[in-house]
Design a protein around this motif. Structure first.
Motif, PDB file in Angstrom:
ATOM      1  N   MET A   1       0.847  -1.176   0.000  1.00 10.85           N
ATOM      2  CA  MET A   1       0.000   0.000   0.000  1.00 10.85           C
ATOM      3  C   MET A   1       0.895   1.242   0.000  1.00 10.85           C
ATOM      4  N   ALA A   2       0.738   2.088  -1.047  1.00 12.91           N
ATOM      5  CA  ALA A   2       1.564   3.283  -1.176  1.00 12.91           C
ATOM      6  C   ALA A   2       0.680   4.518  -1.301  1.00 12.91           C
ATOM      7  N   TYR A   3       1.275   5.687  -1.049  1.00 12.63           N
ATOM      8  CA  TYR A   3       0.528   6.922  -1.123  1.00 12.63           C
ATOM      9  C   TYR A   3       0.366   7.334  -2.582  1.00 12.63           C
ATOM     10  N   ASP A   4      -0.839   7.746  -2.902  1.00  7.65           N
ATOM     11  CA  ASP A   4      -1.135   8.196  -4.271  1.00  7.65           C
ATOM     12  C   ASP A   4      -1.341   9.706  -4.236  1.00  7.65           C
TER      13      ASP A   4
ATOM     14  N   ARG B   1      12.227  -1.736  -0.667  1.00  9.53           N
ATOM     15  CA  ARG B   1      13.128  -0.850  -1.409  1.00  9.53           C
ATOM     16  C   ARG B   1      12.452   0.426  -1.862  1.00  9.53           C
ATOM     17  N   SER B   2      11.141   0.562  -1.561  1.00  5.23           N
ATOM     18  CA  SER B   2      10.347   1.681  -2.074  1.00  5.23           C
ATOM     19  C   SER B   2      10.076   2.717  -0.982  1.00  5.23           C
ATOM     20  N   ASP B   3       9.850   3.960  -1.426  1.00  3.01           N
ATOM     21  CA  ASP B   3       9.490   4.997  -0.464  1.00  3.01           C
ATOM     22  C   ASP B   3       7.976   5.024  -0.282  1.00  3.01           C
ATOM     23  N   TYR B   4       7.471   6.059   0.345  1.00  5.42           N
ATOM     24  CA  TYR B   4       6.048   6.104   0.678  1.00  5.42           C
ATOM     25  C   TYR B   4       5.168   6.127  -0.578  1.00  5.42           C
ATOM     26  N   ALA B   5       5.706   6.640  -1.697  1.00 13.49           N
ATOM     27  CA  ALA B   5       4.910   6.745  -2.918  1.00 13.49           C
ATOM     28  C   ALA B   5       5.227   5.633  -3.910  1.00 13.49           C
ATOM     29  N   GLY B   6       6.123   4.704  -3.526  1.00 16.84           N
ATOM     30  CA  GLY B   6       6.463   3.588  -4.415  1.00 16.84           C
ATOM     31  C   GLY B   6       7.723   3.816  -5.213  1.00 16.84           C
ATOM     32  N   ALA B   7       8.335   4.988  -5.097  1.00 18.46           N
ATOM     33  CA  ALA B   7       9.586   5.252  -5.818  1.00 18.46           C
ATOM     34  C   ALA B   7      10.753   4.610  -5.059  1.00 18.46           C
ATOM     35  N   PRO B   8      11.918   4.438  -5.734  1.00 18.62           N
ATOM     36  CA  PRO B   8      13.086   3.884  -5.027  1.00 18.62           C
ATOM     37  C   PRO B   8      13.423   4.741  -3.812  1.00 18.62           C
ATOM     38  N   ALA B   9      13.681   4.078  -2.710  1.00 13.17           N
ATOM     39  CA  ALA B   9      13.918   4.782  -1.451  1.00 13.17           C
ATOM     40  C   ALA B   9      15.409   4.963  -1.213  1.00 13.17           C
TER      41      ALA B   9
ATOM     42  N   THR C   1      18.843   6.224   3.638  1.00 14.39           N
ATOM     43  CA  THR C   1      18.700   6.897   4.935  1.00 14.39           C
ATOM     44  C   THR C   1      17.252   7.014   5.392  1.00 14.39           C
ATOM     45  N   LEU C   2      16.311   6.645   4.548  1.00 18.57           N
ATOM     46  CA  LEU C   2      14.895   6.692   4.913  1.00 18.57           C
ATOM     47  C   LEU C   2      14.537   5.497   5.790  1.00 18.57           C
ATOM     48  N   PRO C   3      13.522   5.636   6.632  1.00 21.16           N
ATOM     49  CA  PRO C   3      13.078   4.467   7.389  1.00 21.16           C
ATOM     50  C   PRO C   3      12.499   3.439   6.428  1.00 21.16           C
ATOM     51  N   VAL C   4      12.802   2.165   6.680  1.00 24.11           N
ATOM     52  CA  VAL C   4      12.277   1.127   5.795  1.00 24.11           C
ATOM     53  C   VAL C   4      10.764   1.037   5.985  1.00 24.11           C
ATOM     54  N   LEU C   5      10.039   0.969   4.874  1.00 26.46           N
ATOM     55  CA  LEU C   5       8.573   0.856   4.852  1.00 26.46           C
ATOM     56  C   LEU C   5       8.198  -0.452   4.183  1.00 26.46           C
ATOM     57  N   HIS C   6       6.907  -0.698   4.124  1.00 24.65           N
ATOM     58  CA  HIS C   6       6.370  -1.854   3.392  1.00 24.65           C
ATOM     59  C   HIS C   6       6.932  -3.164   3.947  1.00 24.65           C
ATOM     60  N   VAL C   7       7.103  -3.209   5.272  1.00 20.35           N
ATOM     61  CA  VAL C   7       7.557  -4.446   5.916  1.00 20.35           C
ATOM     62  C   VAL C   7       6.491  -4.895   6.900  1.00 20.35           C
ATOM     63  N   SER C   8       6.270  -6.186   6.959  1.00 22.82           N
ATOM     64  CA  SER C   8       5.282  -6.755   7.877  1.00 22.82           C
ATOM     65  C   SER C   8       5.907  -6.952   9.259  1.00 22.82           C
TER      66      SER C   8
END
Length: 617
Positions: free
Chosen positions: A412-415, A430-438, A441-448
């Motif tokens: 689930m990503a921000y649109d 590997r993706s940022d909040y909008a689905g682009a390459p992260a 240094t960003l916090p890891v997202l999209h992890v269960s």
């Protein structure tokens, strides 16, 4: 042989027994020393093996031929000048005594005897001075001989009586000193009365400043000090203090006791330091805390109140009990296999707090109640920042792990176009909040939750330490960091720089605004910020109130009834829902409160949830 008429010149033999006629030998004189009760004419000075004659003297027999009186006078004068007073027939006094029995020689003999007596008393006084200042009996023996002769000559003479009294005092002085010395040799110091101390004190009172008595007092003091030092070397400093107190009473104000007290204090300090070092060395070992506590107990029996070394060991024991090898506020990283380092951790203090919604909190829900006490008996280390993309990448590259989003191919990503969170393919860690390459240094997202736990398990295996997800009690404890407010800053608008939260001043790339945000606040980010971009809380932890929400180790429970009071994670085996905590970049103000909590299925992945780890100490 024809008898001689009185006054006729001729051989005259003067014998000691003849002197009885003068009455001197039978004169009773004051007793000047202990007399042998056997009556054998000798006394033994107590405590000494040498025998001293009593005050009876018998002149040696002198024979003066008729017509030899002048020669006898000359020889008597010469002997007097040589201090040869009484020992032999050629001595001055026997000669003068013999002359005194010859008609016409009485006056000259009396004058000679007077001069001899004066010199006799002078020599006797010198002998007494020698006896009084030393520990040799020779002077006292000589003084006794002079006393016997002086009493024979003039027992009632005031100077002789004064001298005889002085002899008596010297006898008593010798007796006291010698008896005290024997007591000293036997270890009978007399700190509680009697013994050597009493004897030397009596001697010093009898003759103030008498060297032998003063030396004896110094010896008693020294023996007491030695006892104190022996007790100190054995670690018995109470006994050492008692001996020193006795020593201080022997010769008050002497530096020797002050110096001894300083030496024993150094012994105490050395022993305390050694016990402390042994305690510190024991702490890392199995049962080391018990051993260190034993050493602390030993220190406390000998240390003065408030001893800094005892305080240091107590603090180290407390730290070992509560923090292992660490201290509160310490920041560290663990070495991983291959030379890498784990995430930066900070040690949080042990303690307690009230967990749950504050009374009267209008935004609180039932799942935040009842408010209850939680106490951490041991500190723990929490990640200073959320786990980054770069840190998670190292884990994946090392293990080949496939996260939930990778395996199912979406998250689930921000649109930006709709302003909603939508399902998008090929979005994973590997993706940022909008689905682009992260960025790394960003916090890891999209992890269960399971992905987060897998990372923690990998850290544990790599470091040999136990890493895990925080319990929600640990998270709220760190979030509140000793405060009892709804927000870390209290109420109202957050101070600028507080964190990445929904602010009314924030704008999306296309100019969107938040519908429910903190009035007057903006942080300059739409989406997560690089970890650690905002100031940490007082305990050194970043982004608990914002940036991304985080997975907890607890299973979801609808209330806190029967929740653990020790701060541990509340886990039911096989649970499908776990707790998330902390506001995110897209959370409402109500979701940024310290007590806010929500549930998510363990396989949930989206652009608002990340995680951080804690480590047991």
């Amino acid at each position: 042989m024809p008898s001689q008429e009185p006054g006729l010149r001729g051989p005259l033999v003067v014998l000691l027994c003849c002197m009885v006629a003068l009455g001197a030998c039978r004169r009773e004189a004051p007793q000047t020393g202990p007399v042998d009760p056997s009556g054998d004419g000798q006394v033994t000075i107590s405590g000494d093996d040498l025998v001293i004659a009593d005050l009876n003297w018998t002149p040696p027999p002198v024979r003066i031929e008729e017509g030899a009186e002048g020669d006898a006078r000359a020889r008597a004068a010469e002997a007097l000048g040589d201090d040869d007073l009484h020992a032999t027939p050629a001595s001055a006094i026997p000669l003068y005594l013999a002359l005194s029995a010859i008609s016409g020689e009485e006056r000259a003999a009396a004058a000679g005897l007077r001069r001899a007596r004066i010199r006799l008393l002078a020599l006797g006084t010198m002998a007494l001075d020698e006896a009084d200042t030393g520990d040799s009996i020779a002077g006292l023996r000589a003084a006794h001989e002079f006393a016997a002769v002086a009493r024979f000559l003039a027992a009632d003479d005031p100077d002789v009586l004064t001298y005889l009294q002085r002899v008596d005092e010297s006898d008593r002085l010798w007796e006291l000193n010698r008896a005290a010395e024997r007591a000293l040799d036997a270890g009978e110091l007399g700190e509680d009365g009697g013994g050597a101390l009493a004897g030397f004190r009596q001697a010093a009172a009898l003759r103030p400043g008498q060297p032998r008595a003063m030396q004896g007092l110094a010896a008693v003091e020294s023996a007491l000090i030695r006892r104190a030092e022996v007790a100190g070397s054995e670690g018995d400093f109470q006994t050492a203090a008692r001996w020193l107190a006795h020593a201080a009473e022997v010769r008050p104000g002497m530096q020797t006791v002050v110096d001894a007290r300083q030496r024993i204090q150094r012994m105490r300090a050395t022993r305390i330091q050694r016990l402390r070092d042994e305690g510190v060395a024991a702490l890392p070992k199995i049962n080391g805390v018990a051993q260190a506590r034993q050493r602390l107990a030993e220190i406390l029996t000998i240390a003065e109140p408030g001893d800094p070394v005892a305080r240091d060991l107590r603090q180290r024991i407390d730290r070992a009990v509560h923090y292992g090898d660490f201290r509160p506020g310490q920041v560290f990283t663990d070495a991983l296999e291959g030379g890498a380092r784990g995430p930066q951790m900070v040690v949080l203090p042990h303690g307690g707090f009230m967990m749950g919604a504050l009374p009267g909190d209008a935004d609180a829900e039932d799942n935040e109640r009842p408010r209850h006490a939680v106490r951490f008996e041991r500190g723990f280390a929490m990640g200073v920042r959320e786990i980054t993309v770069g840190e998670f990448r190292r884990f994946v590259e090392t293990t080949g792990y496939q996260s939930r989003a990778v395996r199912r191919g979406f998250s689930m990503a921000y649109d930006e176009r709709t302003g909603n969170f939508l399902r998008r393919s090929n979005v994973d860690w590997r993706s940022d909040y909008a689905g682009a390459p992260a960025a790394d240094t960003l916090p890891v997202l999209h992890v269960s939750a399971r992905d987060a736990q897998a990372y923690a398990d990998w850290l544990s295996a790599q470091s040999g330490r136990r890493y895990r997800l925080p319990s929600e009690a640990e998270f709220e404890y760190a979030f509140r960091n000793g405060t009892s407010e709804r927000y870390p800053w209290g109420e109202g608008t957050p101070p600028q720089g507080s964190g990445n939260m929904t602010g009314a001043l924030d704008r999306s790339p296309s100019g969107r605004r938040w519908g429910n945000a903190f009035a007057g606040y903006g942080d300059g980010h739409w989406g997560p910020a690089p970890v650690g971009s905002f100031r940490p809380n007082p305990w050194g932890v970043h982004d608990l109130e914002g940036n991304v929400s985080e997975w907890m180790g607890d299973c979801w429970h609808a209330t806190y009834r029967r929740a653990p009071a020790d701060g541990s994670a509340w886990i039911n085996p096989g649970c499908r829902d776990q707790v998330i905590r902390g506001g995110s970049w897209a959370s409402s103000p109500a979701q940024t409160r310290a007590s806010w909590r929500a549930l998510a299925q363990v396989d949930t992945t989206n652009a608002r949830i990340g995680f951080r780890v804690v480590r047991d100490l």
